[in-house]
Design an enzyme around this catalytic site. Structure first.
Site, PDB file in Angstrom:
ATOM      1  N   GLU A   1       8.846 -14.511  45.130  1.00 36.20           N
ATOM      2  CA  GLU A   1       8.567 -14.491  43.699  1.00 36.20           C
ATOM      3  C   GLU A   1       9.196 -15.692  42.996  1.00 36.20           C
ATOM      4  O   GLU A   1       8.635 -16.248  42.050  1.00 36.20           O
ATOM      5  CB  GLU A   1       9.078 -13.186  43.086  1.00 36.20           C
ATOM      6  CG  GLU A   1       8.257 -11.962  43.426  1.00 36.20           C
ATOM      7  CD  GLU A   1       6.937 -11.917  42.685  1.00 36.20           C
ATOM      8  OE1 GLU A   1       6.115 -12.848  42.888  1.00 36.20           O
ATOM      9  OE2 GLU A   1       6.715 -10.966  41.931  1.00 36.20           O
TER      10      GLU A   1
ATOM     11  N   THR B   1       2.072 -17.213  35.351  1.00 35.07           N
ATOM     12  CA  THR B   1       3.293 -16.482  35.042  1.00 35.07           C
ATOM     13  C   THR B   1       4.342 -17.404  34.433  1.00 35.07           C
ATOM     14  O   THR B   1       5.020 -17.044  33.462  1.00 35.07           O
ATOM     15  CB  THR B   1       3.856 -15.807  36.308  1.00 35.07           C
ATOM     16  OG1 THR B   1       2.871 -14.928  36.846  1.00 35.07           O
ATOM     17  CG2 THR B   1       5.117 -15.029  35.990  1.00 35.07           C
TER      18      THR B   1
END
Length: 308
Positions: free
Chosen positions: A128, A180
């Site tokens: 991530e 993101t």
């Protein structure tokens, strides 16, 4: 064991008011991943999809997770990974988390289950970080644990599995790009005490509603006064879809992760299906392609399809 095949679910992060701390696994869409142990200490990544993701291990979300595991345990062997992504990158449905969690989960099984669930999450968070610049766990945790999870803390890691209510999820992924990293940059750095108190009340109410199967409380708590007002401007037709979903009978909902996907919770499958049709219609009328999904909350997370 030398080879394993996995089915890895999409996830909905934040659950409206729980920015970076709440996440939920759903059944559809999902990725497929196959991992094989190699005698040589190399990490080979192959993508059998059309998203053009990097296959160099240090630049691939699954690859960096396996490199960290290999380094930590000083392994003399490596892994070959074949990934078939159906969760589109940048969808807000946990695409990077699926790759990261799948790599950690699969490697753990091949190595004889040497990692706890939280240790798998620890390694998956490196993926991530590569994808978004932040080591968050709100997608990874429900992917591995299944159901709904609360990330109480990432330093130290403290994951609390919550109840998985018998609710249905309607989700739409409009084919527009929201990265993101970009959606994080536009967030306000400071918030008012008034908004903070209201948000804390919503989060506490949502967790209590989830744990007690109190659907009315869940609906009253699905309200975000901090993140959604900023991020929703990046998502076409967001306000219209949310308003019409509530009119149809949704308990509530909002942005899935950083967007552009939108999710809504409903008590009945028929309601969720009606909401999904409405979502598709709104985007069709706006000339925006979209994908819609109807799913129950996935209570089990990653599923082993085959192991040899």
């Amino acid at each position: 064991m030398k080879r394993i095949r996995l089915k890895i679910p999409a996830t909905v992060a934040n659950l409206v008011c729980g920015f970076d701390i709440l996440g939920m696994a759903i059944h559809d869409p999902y990725d497929e991943m196959e991992l094989r142990i190699l005698d040589a200490p190399e990490i080979i990544i192959k993508h059998e999809d059309l998203f053009g993701l990097p296959e160099e291990s240090s630049k691939n979300v699954a690859g960096i997770v396996l490199l960290k595991i290999q380094e930590h345990f000083n392994l003399s062997h490596g892994f070959e990974v074949i990934i078939r992504k159906h969760i589109k990158p940048g969808s807000g449905l946990g695409s990077s988390a699926a790759s990261a969690a799948g790599a950690a989960f699969g490697a753990n099984v091949l190595l004889g289950n040497i990692l706890s669930a939280d240790e798998m999450i620890h390694f998956a968070m490196f993926g991530e970080e590569l994808a978004s610049g932040v080591r968050h766990a709100d997608n990874i945790a429900p992917c591995i644990y299944g159901g709904i999870t609360l990330v109480k803390s990432t330093h130290p890691l403290d994951i609390i599995p919550l109840n998985a209510p018998e609710l249905f999820v309607a989700a739409v992924h409009p084919q527009v790009e929201v990265k993101t990293s970009d959606s994080r940059q536009i967030l306000k750095k400071t918030i008012s005490l008034k908004n903070a108190v209201e948000q804390w009340g919503n989060i506490a109410g949502l967790v209590a509603g989830i744990q007690n199967n109190d659907f009315s409380l869940i609906g009253r708590s699905l309200n975000d006064v901090i993140i959604e007002p900023v991020r929703s401007i990046l998502i076409p037709k967001f306000d219209e879809i949310k308003m019409k979903s509530i009119e149809i009978g949704a308990l509530g909902g909002g942005i899935s992760g950083s967007g552009p996907s939108i999710f809504m919770l409903a008590e009945k499958k028929e309601t969720a299906e009606e909401i999904a049709l409405m979502m598709k219609s709104v985007y069709d009328e706006a000339g925006i392609e979209s994908l819609v999904y109807v799913s129950k909350i996935n209570p089990s997370g990653i599923e082993i399809i085959e192991k040899v």
